[in-house]
Design a protein around this motif. Structure first.
Motif, PDB file in Angstrom:
ATOM      1  N   HIS A  23       0.855  -1.185   0.000  1.00 16.84           N
ATOM      2  CA  HIS A  23       0.000   0.000   0.000  1.00 16.84           C
ATOM      3  C   HIS A  23       0.886   1.228   0.000  1.00 16.84           C
ATOM      4  O   HIS A  23       1.723   1.393   0.896  1.00 16.84           O
ATOM      5  N   SER A  24       0.722   2.055  -1.034  1.00 12.68           N
ATOM      6  CA  SER A  24       1.538   3.254  -1.198  1.00 12.68           C
ATOM      7  C   SER A  24       3.025   2.853  -1.217  1.00 12.68           C
ATOM      8  O   SER A  24       3.419   2.038  -2.038  1.00 12.68           O
ATOM      9  N   ILE A  25       3.828   3.381  -0.303  1.00 12.03           N
ATOM     10  CA  ILE A  25       5.257   3.059  -0.298  1.00 12.03           C
ATOM     11  C   ILE A  25       5.595   1.956   0.698  1.00 12.03           C
ATOM     12  O   ILE A  25       6.765   1.658   0.926  1.00 12.03           O
ATOM     13  N   GLU A  49      -6.664  -3.702  -6.886  1.00  9.65           N
ATOM     14  CA  GLU A  49      -6.846  -3.215  -5.523  1.00  9.65           C
ATOM     15  C   GLU A  49      -7.065  -4.400  -4.576  1.00  9.65           C
ATOM     16  O   GLU A  49      -7.895  -5.274  -4.875  1.00  9.65           O
ATOM     17  N   PRO A  50      -6.333  -4.457  -3.450  1.00  9.98           N
ATOM     18  CA  PRO A  50      -6.405  -5.644  -2.581  1.00  9.98           C
ATOM     19  C   PRO A  50      -7.821  -6.010  -2.139  1.00  9.98           C
ATOM     20  O   PRO A  50      -8.204  -7.182  -2.175  1.00  9.98           O
ATOM     21  N   GLY A  51      -8.615  -5.026  -1.751  1.00  4.87           N
ATOM     22  CA  GLY A  51      -9.976  -5.321  -1.305  1.00  4.87           C
ATOM     23  C   GLY A  51     -10.828  -5.892  -2.414  1.00  4.87           C
ATOM     24  O   GLY A  51     -11.530  -6.891  -2.231  1.00  4.87           O
ATOM     25  N   ASP A  52     -10.763  -5.272  -3.601  1.00  7.59           N
ATOM     26  CA  ASP A  52     -11.518  -5.765  -4.752  1.00  7.59           C
ATOM     27  C   ASP A  52     -11.054  -7.159  -5.150  1.00  7.59           C
ATOM     28  O   ASP A  52     -11.869  -8.032  -5.467  1.00  7.59           O
ATOM     29  N   PHE A  56     -13.778 -10.067  -4.817  1.00  7.92           N
ATOM     30  CA  PHE A  56     -14.333 -10.556  -6.083  1.00  7.92           C
ATOM     31  C   PHE A  56     -13.940 -12.007  -6.357  1.00  7.92           C
ATOM     32  O   PHE A  56     -14.777 -12.806  -6.804  1.00  7.92           O
ATOM     33  N   THR A  57     -12.690 -12.369  -6.100  1.00  6.90           N
ATOM     34  CA  THR A  57     -12.279 -13.756  -6.359  1.00  6.90           C
ATOM     35  C   THR A  57     -13.002 -14.729  -5.422  1.00  6.90           C
ATOM     36  O   THR A  57     -13.384 -15.826  -5.844  1.00  6.90           O
TER      37      THR A  57
END
Length: 204
Positions: A23-25, A49-52, A56-57
């Motif tokens: 996430h970010s740096i 995006e980690p949440g998506d 979704f998977t």
């Protein structure tokens, strides 16, 4: 700096993904498995995006299992890919998922297959494919060295070449990768390529 790629060989399909949760740096962990078993003969590798990606998977995995439970027969790889594409297309007009997918599977009638599904619900059947910044290097390596009917040993050698190229050329390259394979014997983890191990946090 996600890297997901895959290819189809002689009687099998291989998918490879980096294992960095970023996430970010900040790197939160380096052993995040981004390749999920959909069922006994299907793998879904995702980037985005980690949440998506996780939500979704898991949603696709449970719906594939539900279809099998209700009807007594599993979805083919093509049917699972089209279902996934349909769900992404529906979400695109409501609350879109930022997730790109490589779906690999093995069917008795048609053998191994690999499907490319991006975040705008584009679906293609491929012999080789990739997502993420690593695709610039893995696709060029596969264009040069890939040929149809590769053996498992040849495919793993090509995968290792792709990983080495990503590690040496990408400015913020992920250190670890997981390799999974699907063939007539089912979907399973094949190997890890690790250059960094997560150190356990000592208990207080």
């Amino acid at each position: 700096m996600e890297c997901v790629f895959g290819l189809v060989g002689n009687g099998f399909a291989i998918v490879v993904a980096d294992t960095s949760a970023v996430h970010s740096i900040l790197v939160h962990k380096s052993n995040e498995d981004k390749i999920m078993l959909l069922d006994s003969h299907k793998l879904i590798a995702a980037s985005g995006e980690p949440g998506d990606r996780v939500q979704f998977t898991e949603y696709i995995q449970k719906n594939v299992a539900l279809y099998h439970f209700r009807n007594g027969i599993p979805l083919t790889t093509a049917a699972a890919a089209n279902f996934t594409r349909g769900e992404l297309a529906t979400a695109l007009r409501k609350n879109p998922y930022t997730v790109n997918i490589l779906l690999a599977g093995y069917d008795k009638e048609t053998g191994p297959s690999l499907y490319y599904i991006d975040y705008v619900a584009t679906l293609h059947k491929l012999e080789k494919g990739a997502f993420g910044y690593g695709s610039y290097f893995s696709l060029s390596m596969m264009d040069r060295h890939y040929h149809s009917g590769m053996s498992v040993e040849e495919a793993i050698d090509l995968v290792d070449k792709c990983i080495m190229e990503i590690r040496s050329r990408l400015v913020v390259a992920p250190p670890n990768f997981v390799i999974k394979i699907v063939d007539k014997d089912g979907a399973r983890e094949y190997a890890w390529r690790e250059s960094v191990k997560d150190t356990p946090v000592p208990s207080a």
